[in-house]
Design a protein around this motif. Sequence first.
Motif, PDB file in Angstrom:
ATOM      1  N   MET A   1       9.686  58.033  31.304  1.00  0.00           N
ATOM      2  CA  MET A   1      11.133  58.013  31.058  1.00  0.00           C
ATOM      3  C   MET A   1      11.664  56.587  31.214  1.00  0.00           C
ATOM      4  O   MET A   1      11.332  55.895  32.165  1.00  0.00           O
ATOM      5  N   GLN A   2      12.465  56.143  30.273  1.00  0.00           N
ATOM      6  CA  GLN A   2      13.019  54.799  30.316  1.00  0.00           C
ATOM      7  C   GLN A   2      14.345  54.803  31.066  1.00  0.00           C
ATOM      8  O   GLN A   2      15.177  55.686  30.890  1.00  0.00           O
ATOM      9  N   PHE A   3      14.516  53.807  31.944  1.00  0.00           N
ATOM     10  CA  PHE A   3      15.765  53.660  32.671  1.00  0.00           C
ATOM     11  C   PHE A   3      16.492  52.429  32.128  1.00  0.00           C
ATOM     12  O   PHE A   3      15.997  51.305  32.244  1.00  0.00           O
ATOM     13  N   LEU A   4      17.638  52.653  31.508  1.00  0.00           N
ATOM     14  CA  LEU A   4      18.402  51.570  30.915  1.00  0.00           C
ATOM     15  C   LEU A   4      19.481  51.110  31.891  1.00  0.00           C
ATOM     16  O   LEU A   4      20.099  51.918  32.576  1.00  0.00           O
ATOM     17  N   LYS A   5      19.693  49.816  31.955  1.00  0.00           N
ATOM     18  CA  LYS A   5      20.664  49.236  32.877  1.00  0.00           C
ATOM     19  C   LYS A   5      21.929  48.844  32.120  1.00  0.00           C
ATOM     20  O   LYS A   5      21.867  48.150  31.100  1.00  0.00           O
ATOM     21  N   GLU A   6      23.082  49.261  32.646  1.00  0.00           N
ATOM     22  CA  GLU A   6      24.352  48.955  31.997  1.00  0.00           C
ATOM     23  C   GLU A   6      24.589  47.449  31.952  1.00  0.00           C
ATOM     24  O   GLU A   6      25.124  46.928  30.978  1.00  0.00           O
ATOM     25  N   GLU A   7      24.167  46.737  33.001  1.00  0.00           N
ATOM     26  CA  GLU A   7      24.352  45.281  33.035  1.00  0.00           C
ATOM     27  C   GLU A   7      23.593  44.616  31.904  1.00  0.00           C
ATOM     28  O   GLU A   7      24.085  43.671  31.278  1.00  0.00           O
ATOM     29  N   VAL A   8      22.390  45.102  31.613  1.00  0.00           N
ATOM     30  CA  VAL A   8      21.602  44.527  30.517  1.00  0.00           C
ATOM     31  C   VAL A   8      22.252  44.861  29.181  1.00  0.00           C
ATOM     32  O   VAL A   8      22.348  44.007  28.289  1.00  0.00           O
ATOM     33  N   ARG A   9      22.722  46.084  29.041  1.00  0.00           N
ATOM     34  CA  ARG A   9      23.387  46.483  27.801  1.00  0.00           C
ATOM     35  C   ARG A   9      24.607  45.601  27.542  1.00  0.00           C
ATOM     36  O   ARG A   9      24.812  45.126  26.416  1.00  0.00           O
ATOM     37  N   GLU A  10      25.416  45.386  28.581  1.00  0.00           N
ATOM     38  CA  GLU A  10      26.606  44.550  28.424  1.00  0.00           C
ATOM     39  C   GLU A  10      26.228  43.109  28.089  1.00  0.00           C
ATOM     40  O   GLU A  10      26.920  42.452  27.302  1.00  0.00           O
ATOM     41  N   ARG A  11      25.130  42.633  28.655  1.00  0.00           N
ATOM     42  CA  ARG A  11      24.680  41.270  28.357  1.00  0.00           C
ATOM     43  C   ARG A  11      24.248  41.157  26.893  1.00  0.00           C
ATOM     44  O   ARG A  11      24.503  40.146  26.236  1.00  0.00           O
ATOM     45  N   ILE A  12      23.634  42.197  26.381  1.00  0.00           N
ATOM     46  CA  ILE A  12      23.221  42.201  24.970  1.00  0.00           C
ATOM     47  C   ILE A  12      24.446  42.180  24.062  1.00  0.00           C
ATOM     48  O   ILE A  12      24.492  41.442  23.067  1.00  0.00           O
ATOM     49  N   VAL A  13      25.457  43.001  24.388  1.00  0.00           N
ATOM     50  CA  VAL A  13      26.670  43.046  23.570  1.00  0.00           C
ATOM     51  C   VAL A  13      27.376  41.689  23.586  1.00  0.00           C
ATOM     52  O   VAL A  13      27.828  41.192  22.544  1.00  0.00           O
ATOM     53  N   GLU A  14      27.446  41.056  24.761  1.00  0.00           N
ATOM     54  CA  GLU A  14      28.062  39.729  24.859  1.00  0.00           C
ATOM     55  C   GLU A  14      27.290  38.713  24.016  1.00  0.00           C
ATOM     56  O   GLU A  14      27.884  37.877  23.323  1.00  0.00           O
ATOM     57  N   ALA A  15      25.984  38.772  24.086  1.00  0.00           N
ATOM     58  CA  ALA A  15      25.150  37.866  23.283  1.00  0.00           C
ATOM     59  C   ALA A  15      25.359  38.124  21.795  1.00  0.00           C
ATOM     60  O   ALA A  15      25.427  37.183  20.991  1.00  0.00           O
ATOM     61  N   ALA A  16      25.469  39.395  21.425  1.00  0.00           N
ATOM     62  CA  ALA A  16      25.669  39.749  20.015  1.00  0.00           C
ATOM     63  C   ALA A  16      26.993  39.182  19.507  1.00  0.00           C
ATOM     64  O   ALA A  16      27.066  38.661  18.388  1.00  0.00           O
ATOM     65  N   LEU A  17      28.042  39.264  20.321  1.00  0.00           N
ATOM     66  CA  LEU A  17      29.334  38.716  19.918  1.00  0.00           C
ATOM     67  C   LEU A  17      29.226  37.218  19.652  1.00  0.00           C
ATOM     68  O   LEU A  17      29.776  36.703  18.669  1.00  0.00           O
ATOM     69  N   THR A  18      28.520  36.516  20.521  1.00  0.00           N
ATOM     70  CA  THR A  18      28.357  35.070  20.350  1.00  0.00           C
ATOM     71  C   THR A  18      27.588  34.743  19.071  1.00  0.00           C
ATOM     72  O   THR A  18      27.993  33.874  18.281  1.00  0.00           O
ATOM     73  N   VAL A  19      26.504  35.463  18.841  1.00  0.00           N
ATOM     74  CA  VAL A  19      25.658  35.181  17.679  1.00  0.00           C
ATOM     75  C   VAL A  19      26.340  35.622  16.382  1.00  0.00           C
ATOM     76  O   VAL A  19      26.332  34.896  15.381  1.00  0.00           O
ATOM     77  N   PHE A  20      26.957  36.797  16.378  1.00  0.00           N
ATOM     78  CA  PHE A  20      27.657  37.254  15.172  1.00  0.00           C
ATOM     79  C   PHE A  20      28.808  36.311  14.814  1.00  0.00           C
ATOM     80  O   PHE A  20      29.035  36.015  13.638  1.00  0.00           O
ATOM     81  N   ALA A  21      29.540  35.837  15.814  1.00  0.00           N
ATOM     82  CA  ALA A  21      30.657  34.934  15.551  1.00  0.00           C
ATOM     83  C   ALA A  21      30.178  33.607  14.988  1.00  0.00           C
ATOM     84  O   ALA A  21      30.847  32.995  14.153  1.00  0.00           O
ATOM     85  N   ALA A  22      29.010  33.145  15.422  1.00  0.00           N
ATOM     86  CA  ALA A  22      28.487  31.850  14.974  1.00  0.00           C
ATOM     87  C   ALA A  22      27.748  31.955  13.644  1.00  0.00           C
ATOM     88  O   ALA A  22      27.881  31.075  12.783  1.00  0.00           O
ATOM     89  N   GLN A  23      26.978  33.025  13.462  1.00  0.00           N
ATOM     90  CA  GLN A  23      26.085  33.121  12.311  1.00  0.00           C
ATOM     91  C   GLN A  23      26.472  34.195  11.308  1.00  0.00           C
ATOM     92  O   GLN A  23      25.932  34.237  10.200  1.00  0.00           O
ATOM     93  N   GLY A  24      27.381  35.064  11.683  1.00  0.00           N
ATOM     94  CA  GLY A  24      27.720  36.195  10.828  1.00  0.00           C
ATOM     95  C   GLY A  24      26.725  37.319  11.007  1.00  0.00           C
ATOM     96  O   GLY A  24      25.611  37.108  11.478  1.00  0.00           O
ATOM     97  N   PHE A  25      27.151  38.526  10.618  1.00  0.00           N
ATOM     98  CA  PHE A  25      26.244  39.669  10.738  1.00  0.00           C
ATOM     99  C   PHE A  25      24.981  39.448   9.915  1.00  0.00           C
ATOM    100  O   PHE A  25      23.866  39.672  10.387  1.00  0.00           O
ATOM    101  N   ALA A  26      25.155  39.013   8.676  1.00  0.00           N
ATOM    102  CA  ALA A  26      24.003  38.853   7.785  1.00  0.00           C
ATOM    103  C   ALA A  26      23.026  37.803   8.297  1.00  0.00           C
ATOM    104  O   ALA A  26      21.811  37.953   8.157  1.00  0.00           O
TER     105      ALA A  26
END
Length: 205
Positions: A1-26
């Motif tokens: 069973m995999q245990f997912l951490k909310e802190e890691v999930r939030e860090r991924i979302v924050e990173a995604a915002l930075t990368v999407f804003a700089a490079q675009g979704f595509a």
Amino acid sequence: MQFLKEEVRERIVEAALTVFAAQGFAGASMAGIAAEAGISAGNIYRYFGTKEELFDAAVPEAFVQKLSTFFTRRIHAMAGVRDVGDLPGKNAYSGISEAFVAFALANRRRVIILLARSEGSSRHAFPDELLSLLMGLAQNYGRSIGRDFRSRPQRRFTLQLIYQAFLQAMVHLLETYPDDDEFRIALDDYQHFHLAGLKAFFAHE
């Protein structure tokens, strides 16, 4: 069973915002987002199965609707007003405008992504949809002050250019001025120009 951490999930979302804003979704990649988040490329898929799923988490529908609502409320607050400069110090338009600026500053990356970096994503149509919304609201405003352009396609096209420029300016200012106070000064300057232009446009026969 995999245990997912909310802190890691939030860090991924924050990173995604930075990368999407700089490079675009595509232009963004899951590997690049993982690197920004400081996790392995394989580990990111434990939290988000696809880039599209991650994008929807980073730019949720509730945010999209709230941004649209702010634009709508700003134009509605001008109904029947020929010159914003004539409004008293405390008025609905200035209050909504200040709330809109605070919202945009608190969500810089999401606003940039939605207005300019969403191509290829589930939100790719948002800029055109928002422009159509603003056009409809602006034409309703025109009718509220006795200016009806429904039978004048050239004037509608000019109005479209005005609002396209406004949305592009929002993106450029958010990207150019990371300091909130500097952004507010620059936006205030631009809005004086924008509102003066709209006043002249609606006054012109």
